[in-house]
Design an enzyme around this catalytic site. Sequence first.
Site, mmCIF file in Angstrom:
data_model
loop_
_atom_site.group_PDB
_atom_site.id
_atom_site.type_symbol
_atom_site.label_atom_id
_atom_site.label_comp_id
_atom_site.label_asym_id
_atom_site.label_seq_id
_atom_site.Cartn_x
_atom_site.Cartn_y
_atom_site.Cartn_z
ATOM 1 N N ASP A 6 -2.150 -6.885 -6.005
ATOM 2 C CA ASP A 6 -3.382 -6.826 -5.223
ATOM 3 C C ASP A 6 -3.226 -7.856 -4.112
ATOM 4 O O ASP A 6 -3.189 -9.064 -4.384
ATOM 5 C CB ASP A 6 -4.577 -7.170 -6.127
ATOM 6 C CG ASP A 6 -5.909 -7.028 -5.400
ATOM 7 O OD1 ASP A 6 -5.925 -7.121 -4.154
ATOM 8 O OD2 ASP A 6 -6.927 -6.829 -6.083
ATOM 9 N N GLY A 35 -0.952 7.821 1.041
ATOM 10 C CA GLY A 35 -1.105 7.951 2.487
ATOM 11 C C GLY A 35 0.066 7.468 3.331
ATOM 12 O O GLY A 35 1.226 7.836 3.093
ATOM 13 N N LYS A 85 -9.790 -4.725 11.889
ATOM 14 C CA LYS A 85 -8.633 -4.194 12.621
ATOM 15 C C LYS A 85 -8.465 -4.889 13.985
ATOM 16 O O LYS A 85 -7.344 -5.007 14.482
ATOM 17 C CB LYS A 85 -8.755 -2.670 12.762
ATOM 18 C CG LYS A 85 -8.574 -1.930 11.428
ATOM 19 C CD LYS A 85 -7.178 -2.180 10.829
ATOM 20 C CE LYS A 85 -6.942 -1.437 9.533
ATOM 21 N NZ LYS A 85 -5.586 -1.651 8.983
ATOM 22 N N LEU A 138 -7.150 9.292 13.742
ATOM 23 C CA LEU A 138 -7.476 9.979 12.479
ATOM 24 C C LEU A 138 -6.227 10.479 11.757
ATOM 25 O O LEU A 138 -5.504 11.334 12.272
ATOM 26 C CB LEU A 138 -8.406 11.158 12.774
ATOM 27 C CG LEU A 138 -9.810 10.786 13.270
ATOM 28 C CD1 LEU A 138 -10.488 11.985 13.930
ATOM 29 C CD2 LEU A 138 -10.663 10.258 12.113
ATOM 30 N N VAL A 139 -5.996 9.958 10.586
ATOM 31 C CA VAL A 139 -4.869 10.375 9.740
ATOM 32 C C VAL A 139 -5.458 10.875 8.429
ATOM 33 O O VAL A 139 -6.238 10.158 7.784
ATOM 34 C CB VAL A 139 -3.931 9.190 9.410
ATOM 35 C CG1 VAL A 139 -2.643 9.706 8.769
ATOM 36 C CG2 VAL A 139 -3.631 8.341 10.638
ATOM 37 N N GLY A 142 0.830 -1.214 0.000
ATOM 38 C CA GLY A 142 0.000 0.000 0.000
ATOM 39 C C GLY A 142 0.856 1.252 0.000
ATOM 40 O O GLY A 142 0.579 2.217 0.714
ATOM 41 N N SER A 171 -5.156 -0.054 13.910
ATOM 42 C CA SER A 171 -5.956 1.174 14.020
ATOM 43 C C SER A 171 -6.523 1.280 15.419
ATOM 44 O O SER A 171 -6.668 0.268 16.123
ATOM 45 C CB SER A 171 -7.108 1.139 13.016
ATOM 46 O OG SER A 171 -7.995 2.217 13.229
ATOM 47 N N TYR A 193 -15.250 -2.953 9.400
ATOM 48 C CA TYR A 193 -13.900 -2.361 9.386
ATOM 49 C C TYR A 193 -13.241 -2.575 10.755
ATOM 50 O O TYR A 193 -12.074 -3.000 10.837
ATOM 51 C CB TYR A 193 -13.942 -0.872 9.029
ATOM 52 C CG TYR A 193 -12.569 -0.247 9.080
ATOM 53 C CD1 TYR A 193 -11.600 -0.582 8.123
ATOM 54 C CD2 TYR A 193 -12.202 0.627 10.100
ATOM 55 C CE1 TYR A 193 -10.315 -0.039 8.185
ATOM 56 C CE2 TYR A 193 -10.923 1.167 10.164
ATOM 57 C CZ TYR A 193 -9.980 0.833 9.201
ATOM 58 O OH TYR A 193 -8.717 1.360 9.257
#
Length: 249
Positions: free
Chosen positions: A56, A13, A153, A181-182, A9, A136, A149
């Site tokens: 992927d 970000g 995590k 929060l990013v 990834g 997270s 979600y």
Amino acid sequence: MNRIALITGASSGIGEATARKLAGSGWDLILAARRFERLQKLVSTFKVDTHLLKLDVRNRAAVEAAIAGLPERWRNIDLLVNNAGLSRHLLKLHEGDPVAWDEMIDTNVKGLLYVSRAVVPRMVARGRGHVINVGSIAGHEVYPNGNVYCASKFAVDAITRGMMMDLVDTPVRVSTVDPGLVETEFSMVRFYGDSERAEKVYQGLRPLTGDDVAETIEWIATRPEHIQIAQVIILPKSQAGAMVVHRKQ
Ligand code: NDP
Ligand code: 8X3
């Protein structure tokens, strides 16, 4: 030869920021993502060696082939950053979208497993390596409509703990960095390109940046070898939990 890090990834970000950070510190980099052209653009100014994978992580066969097919020069991965991940929607479970559930579980959980399964055996064989998973705050606290979600995590948290136990009799270290929060493309992806809704997520507060998390990842990766940073929860100053966020009006 420099140390080698593989970052999943890395096209956006936190992953992209981590690539920049580690490149600046002299790590050679294997960068993976689906958007290959972004990876190419990213590394165009890097002064370290890079190897790019259009990958992927949901595709187990592709992950296995990509790792097994690494040129000899890239096989000894010192650091794996399992960062690829996404969220989709904020919906009640009984009104939810099973396609989105598959995407999140296949990427955040199964993708992380596939990449780890492919990379870690050589770390064990070499007696050297470090896996840093990006979890997270959502892996510690469930929030309304975050159901799947958050579950993905929580799974990352459980997998990290399990890996740490499985590798305790080896020199391979396992860590997790769990941000609040990013501001990245995360909310644009969650809300399928609805920029107004995405911007609201960060309104009235100073969120973390990808660079803030990247700096933490580099710090975790550069502790002396007898130190294993098990977990870092990193939040913006005005966030005190998944649901406790102070916003200036
Ligand atoms: P971004 O959307 O900016 O980046 C996500 C990255 O994941 C992209 O590079 C994307 O690349 C990659 N990715 C997504 N799906 C796949 C896939 N199937 N295969 C390979 N790569 C994939 O979001 P963030 O940087 O914020 O997210 C990075 C990680 O941080 C995620 O695991 C996320 O859950 C976690 N996180 C984010 C927080 C936030 O507030 N932003 C807070 C806490 C954790 P491409 O699309 O090119 O494949
Ligand atoms: C991303 C953080 O709180 O938006 O994992 O889910 S949150």
